[in-house]
Design a protein around this motif. Structure first.
Motif, mmCIF file in Angstrom:
data_model
loop_
_atom_site.group_PDB
_atom_site.id
_atom_site.type_symbol
_atom_site.label_atom_id
_atom_site.label_comp_id
_atom_site.label_asym_id
_atom_site.label_seq_id
_atom_site.Cartn_x
_atom_site.Cartn_y
_atom_site.Cartn_z
ATOM 1 N N ARG A 256 104.968 35.321 115.333
ATOM 2 C CA ARG A 256 105.680 36.585 115.106
ATOM 3 C C ARG A 256 105.348 37.069 113.697
ATOM 4 N N ASP A 257 104.493 38.053 113.656
ATOM 5 C CA ASP A 257 104.088 38.597 112.371
ATOM 6 C C ASP A 257 104.866 39.893 112.184
ATOM 7 N N SER A 258 105.340 40.156 111.000
ATOM 8 C CA SER A 258 106.120 41.373 110.851
ATOM 9 C C SER A 258 105.199 42.588 110.791
ATOM 10 N N TYR A 259 105.769 43.722 111.123
ATOM 11 C CA TYR A 259 104.958 44.939 111.210
ATOM 12 C C TYR A 259 104.817 45.588 109.841
ATOM 13 N N LYS A 260 103.960 46.600 109.823
ATOM 14 C CA LYS A 260 103.626 47.248 108.552
ATOM 15 C C LYS A 260 104.815 47.976 107.938
ATOM 16 N N ASN A 261 104.709 48.163 106.677
ATOM 17 C CA ASN A 261 105.670 48.923 105.907
ATOM 18 C C ASN A 261 105.729 50.370 106.452
ATOM 19 N N THR A 262 106.914 50.858 106.752
ATOM 20 C CA THR A 262 107.014 52.176 107.399
ATOM 21 C C THR A 262 106.547 53.311 106.472
ATOM 22 N N THR A 263 106.717 53.116 105.165
ATOM 23 C CA THR A 263 106.251 54.163 104.242
ATOM 24 C C THR A 263 104.724 54.247 104.298
ATOM 25 N N ALA A 264 104.068 53.092 104.296
ATOM 26 C CA ALA A 264 102.594 53.080 104.353
ATOM 27 C C ALA A 264 102.120 53.698 105.677
ATOM 28 N N LEU A 265 102.809 53.382 106.759
ATOM 29 C CA LEU A 265 102.420 53.932 108.063
ATOM 30 C C LEU A 265 102.574 55.453 108.077
ATOM 31 N N ARG A 266 103.710 55.897 107.582
ATOM 32 C CA ARG A 266 103.962 57.351 107.567
ATOM 33 C C ARG A 266 102.898 58.053 106.718
ATOM 34 N N GLU A 267 102.572 57.450 105.590
ATOM 35 C CA GLU A 267 101.563 58.074 104.716
ATOM 36 C C GLU A 267 100.199 58.138 105.405
ATOM 37 N N GLU A 268 99.879 57.096 106.156
ATOM 38 C CA GLU A 268 98.587 57.094 106.877
ATOM 39 C C GLU A 268 98.547 58.246 107.894
ATOM 40 N N LEU A 269 99.660 58.417 108.619
ATOM 41 C CA LEU A 269 99.713 59.471 109.633
ATOM 42 C C LEU A 269 99.673 60.856 108.979
ATOM 43 N N LEU A 270 100.367 61.003 107.866
ATOM 44 C CA LEU A 270 100.378 62.296 107.170
ATOM 45 C C LEU A 270 98.994 62.619 106.610
ATOM 46 N N ARG A 271 98.330 61.599 106.066
ATOM 47 C CA ARG A 271 96.999 61.832 105.503
ATOM 48 C C ARG A 271 96.033 62.303 106.604
ATOM 49 N N ASN A 272 96.086 61.636 107.746
ATOM 50 C CA ASN A 272 95.182 62.029 108.832
ATOM 51 C C ASN A 272 95.501 63.419 109.364
ATOM 52 N N TYR A 273 96.772 63.777 109.305
ATOM 53 C CA TYR A 273 97.182 65.115 109.761
ATOM 54 C C TYR A 273 96.698 66.168 108.759
ATOM 55 N N GLU A 274 96.937 65.894 107.478
ATOM 56 C CA GLU A 274 96.579 66.888 106.460
ATOM 57 C C GLU A 274 95.062 67.032 106.321
ATOM 58 N N GLU A 275 94.333 65.922 106.409
ATOM 59 C CA GLU A 275 92.887 66.002 106.185
ATOM 60 C C GLU A 275 92.095 66.376 107.430
ATOM 61 N N TYR A 276 92.567 65.941 108.592
ATOM 62 C CA TYR A 276 91.764 66.165 109.809
ATOM 63 C C TYR A 276 92.542 66.854 110.938
ATOM 64 N N GLY A 277 93.814 67.094 110.737
ATOM 65 C CA GLY A 277 94.622 67.739 111.779
ATOM 66 C C GLY A 277 94.970 66.812 112.934
ATOM 67 N N VAL A 278 94.808 65.498 112.750
ATOM 68 C CA VAL A 278 95.012 64.555 113.851
ATOM 69 C C VAL A 278 96.500 64.290 114.083
ATOM 70 N N THR A 279 96.901 64.297 115.357
ATOM 71 C CA THR A 279 98.311 64.062 115.701
ATOM 72 C C THR A 279 98.460 62.950 116.757
ATOM 73 N N SER A 280 97.353 62.306 117.160
ATOM 74 C CA SER A 280 97.425 61.384 118.312
ATOM 75 C C SER A 280 96.786 60.033 117.996
ATOM 76 N N TYR A 281 97.376 58.978 118.560
ATOM 77 C CA TYR A 281 96.967 57.615 118.177
ATOM 78 C C TYR A 281 96.911 56.645 119.346
ATOM 79 N N MET A 282 95.997 55.670 119.214
ATOM 80 C CA MET A 282 95.972 54.498 120.098
ATOM 81 C C MET A 282 96.520 53.347 119.263
#
Ligand code: SF4
Length: 540
Positions: A256-282
Motif C-alpha cells: 500500500r503506497d500512498s498517493y501523490k500530494n494533491t497540490t502537486a497533482l492539481r498543479e500538474e493538471l492546471l499546467r497541462n490545461y494552461e499550456e496545452y488546453g488538455v482536460t482529459s486523462y488516463m
C-alpha cells in the motif's frame, strides 16, 4: 539539439479480426518514457520522446539521431509496452534493416489482414510475444550510438522481467535499468555532463523510488510532444497495489503506497490545461478506488477544484464500490468516463481463492448499482479469466454467454489463465512470476505437458484458450469491429482524435454510422504520420 532521445511505442491494435487490417498504430502517450523525459527536462535539458517508433526504419532512427547529435548525452528505449504477439516479426525486421524509406507501414504487418496473431489468446501457435525491436535491432542502434559517444539506456518491463543472462549478447554500449529509473537517470545525466566519457554499468537495478520525491513529481511535457487539447494524457496518482491477486504479476502488488500530494497533482493538471488546453486523462495506476479516503481527498482537493470539466479513465475494483456505495457517485462527479474492472469470474470459489472474493450475487448487485447511478455516462469495461482454479467449463461458458448479452457491461474481454511454465524460469525474473506460477499445487493446478496445465475441474490451458477465441465470436458486433474498445486505453485513443463519448456509446449499441469509425481511424493514422514527419526533421 536534444540532449536525450527516447524511443518508445506500444502494442499495435492487433485485436482486429482477419480482413479488417487497418489501424495498427496507437496514438496515446505511454507514461513511463515521458516521466523519464521529465527528469531530464527538470535539469534544464532537452529530451525528445519519439513515441511511435515502431513505424520507423533504422534509416528513420538514424535521421532523428543525426539531426540532434551535437549535444546528445544518451539515447533511451522505453520498453514497457513494446511487446507484441505476432508471427510477422521477420517481415517487420527485414524492412526495418533494409528499407530505403524512413518509415514502415505497420498495417500489413501488425494489422489483422497481415496475419498477425490474436493478441488476446494464444491459439496461433506460430505467434510469439517479443520486443518489436529485438537483439538485432538493439545491437545496430547501440553501435550507431557508440560512434556518437551516447550510451543506449533501456528501461521498462522487458528489462525488469527478464533474467540478466538473456542480455548476454547485447552490444557493450547498451545498458539496462531494471525497476524505477528516475533517480538513476538523473544521476547518470549529471555525471555524463561532468565527464563525457562516463558510462553506466551494464545493469542498474532500482526497486525503490523515494516516496516523497514521487509524491511531488509530475510529467513535464514539451512542445515537441505535439500535444493538442483533444489529447488524453497519462496521469500517475499512486504506485503499488494493496491487493495480492494470485494471477497477477504486477511486482508492486501487496504494497500500500500512498498517493501523490494533491497540490502537486492539481498543479500538474492546471499546467497541462494552461499550456496545452488538455482536460482529459488516463490514470495509469493499477487501481483508483483502493481507499475511501483517497477517493474523497482527490475529489475534494483535485477534481472539484479545477477551472474546467475534467474527464478521466482508470482501473477500478467492484468490491471497493460494494463496500463503499457512496463512492460510486463520488467517482462519477470526479470526472470518470470509463472504469476497467478485472471481474475475472462469477464462480464463487474460484474468485475467493484468487483474490476476487466478492461472489456472483454481490458482483451483480454492484454492477446494477453502477448502471443505476452511472447510466452510460461512466462505462464499465470488464476483463475475465477463463480457467481459474476450481472453475469448470459449464461455469465459464455460462459467464461468457452472460457477458456477451448483458447491458451491465460496456465491453468484455476474455483471456485464458496464463501461468509462466517452468521451462521459462531461466528466462524471466522471480518478480515476474504470479503466486500461481510460484506454487501451482496450492491451487491444485498441475502441469501436464510443456505450456499446458490442468485445473482441479479438469480444464486445460489449451481448452480455455479455445473457449476465449469462441467467446470473442459471441460478443456483440461492435466488439469485433475495427478499433474495438476493450478497455480505457482504447477509449482514450479514440477520444484523443475527436470521437465523442456519445459516439462510443452508440458504437457499443450498433448505432454508429461505420463512416465515423472509418474517418476516426484514418485520423489516427494521419496524426501518427504527422508526428513522424515532425520528429524526422526536428532539431530540438
Ligand atoms: S490484479 Fe489488480 S487488484 Fe489484483 S493485485 Fe494485481 S493490480 Fe492489484
Amino acid at each position: 539539439m536534444a540532449n536525450v532521445i527516447i524511443f518508445t511505442d506500444r502494442a499495435p491494435k492487433t485485436m482486429l479480426l482477419p480482413g479488417t487490417g487497418v489501424g495498427a498504430s496507437s496514438y496515446n502517450y505511454p507514461a513511463g518514457s515521458y516521466k523519464i523525459a521529465s527528469v531530464v527536462r527538470n535539469l534544464g535539458l532537452e529530451a525528445l520522446v519519439v513515441n511511435n517508433c515502431f513505424s520507423l526504419t533504422f534509416k528513420g532512427v538514424q535521421e532523428i539521431i543525426n539531426n540532434n547529435k551535437d549535444d546528445l548525452l544518451w539515447v533511451g528505449i522505453g520498453s514497457t509496452l513494446m511487446f507484441v504477439r505476432s508471427n510477422m516479426f521477420d517481415e517487420y525486421r527485414t524492412q526495418w534493416h533494409n528499407s530505403n524509406e524512413s518509415t514502415i507501414d505497420l498495417d500489413p504487418i501488425f494489422g489483422g489482414s497481415g496475419g498477425s496473431a490474436d493478441s488476446r489468446t494464444f491459439s496461433n501457435k506460430s505467434a510469439a510475444t517479443e520486443m518489436v525491436w529485438s537483439t538485432g535491432e538493439i545491437e545496430r542502434l547501440s553501435k550507431y550510438c557508440e560512434d556518437l559517444n551516447a550510451p543506449l539506456l533501456i528501461g521498462g518491463s522487458w528489462v525488469t522481467y527478464m533474467r540478466n543472462g538473456n542480455f548476454g549478447t547485447i552490444h557493450k554500449n547498451t545498458h539496462l535499468i531494471k525497476g524505477y529509473a528516475e533517480q538513476y537517470v538523473k544521476e547518470f545525466t549529471l555525471e555524463k555532463i561532468k565527464d563525457p566519457t562516463s558510462s553506466p554499468p551494464y545493469i542498474v537495478s532500482n526497486s525503490n523510488y523515494d516516496s516523497q520525491e514521487f509524491k511531488e513529481s509530475s510529467i513535464l511535457y514539451s512542445k515537441h510532444d505535439l500535444i493538442s487539447p483533444e489529447n488524453w494524457l497519462p496521469l500517475e496518482i499512486a504506485r503499488g497495489c494493496a491487493f495480492n491477486c494470485a494471477y497477477c504479476n504486477f511486482d508492486h502488488r501487496n504494497s500500500r503506497d500512498s498517493y501523490k500530494n494533491t497540490t502537486a497533482l492539481r498543479e500538474e493538471l492546471l499546467r497541462n490545461y494552461e499550456e496545452y488546453g488538455v482536460t482529459s486523462y488516463m490514470l495509469v495506476d493499477d487501481l483508483y478506488n483502493d481507499s475511501k479516503t483517497k477517493i474523497r481527498d482527490l475529489y475534494d482537493n483535485v477534481w472539484s477544484k479545477l477551472p474546467f470539466d475534467v474527464e478521466w479513465v482508470g482501473y477500478m475494483r467492484l468490491d471497493m464500490f460494494w463496500a463503499d456505495p457512496e463512492s460510486i457517485e463520488i467517482v462519477k462527479a470526479s470526472g470518470a468516463r470509463m472504469g476497467s474492472f478485472g471481474i475475472e469470474t462469477l464462480h464463487n470459489k474460484a474468485g475467493a481463492k484468487v483474490g476476487k472474493g466478492l461472489g456472483k450475487e454481490r458482483i451483480l448487485e454492484t454492477l446494477h448499482a453502477l448502471k443505476e447511478k452511472w447510466g452510460d455516462e461512466v462505462l464499465v469495461a470488464s476483463n475475465f479469466i477463463a480457467g481459474l482454479p476450481y472453475e469448470d467449463r459449464e461455469s465459464i461458458q455460462e459467464t461468457i454467454d452472460w457477458s456477451a448479452n448483458t447491458d451491465l457491461l460496456f465491453s468484455s474481454q476474455w483471456s485464458p489463465l496464463w501461468i509462466t511454465p517452468p521451462e521459462h524460469y531461466n528466462i524471466v525474473t522471480e518478480e515476474s512470476l504470479t503466486n500461481l506460477a510460484k506454487d501451482p499445487d496450492k491451487w491444485e493446478i498441475k502441469w501436464i505437458s510443456p505450456g499446458n496445465w490442468i485445473n482441479s475441474a479438469g480444464l486445460t490451458f489449451e481448452e480455455v484458450d479455445k473457449m476465449c477465441v469462441e467467446a470473442r465470436a459471441k460478443m456483440p458486433d461492435d466488439m469485433k469491429m475495427i478499433r474495438s474498445i476493450f478497455g480505457f486505453f482504447d477509449y482514450a485513443d479514440l477520444r484523443s482524435v475527436g470521437m465523442t463519448h456519445r459516439q462510443i456509446v452508440d458504437k457499443r449499441y450498433g448505432r454508429l454510422d461505420p463512416k465515423v469509425l472509418y474517418n476516426i481511424n484514418r485520423k489516427i493514422q494521419q496524426r501518427v504520420e504527422q508526428r513522424l514527419e515532425y520528429w524526422l526533421q526536428v532539431k530540438v
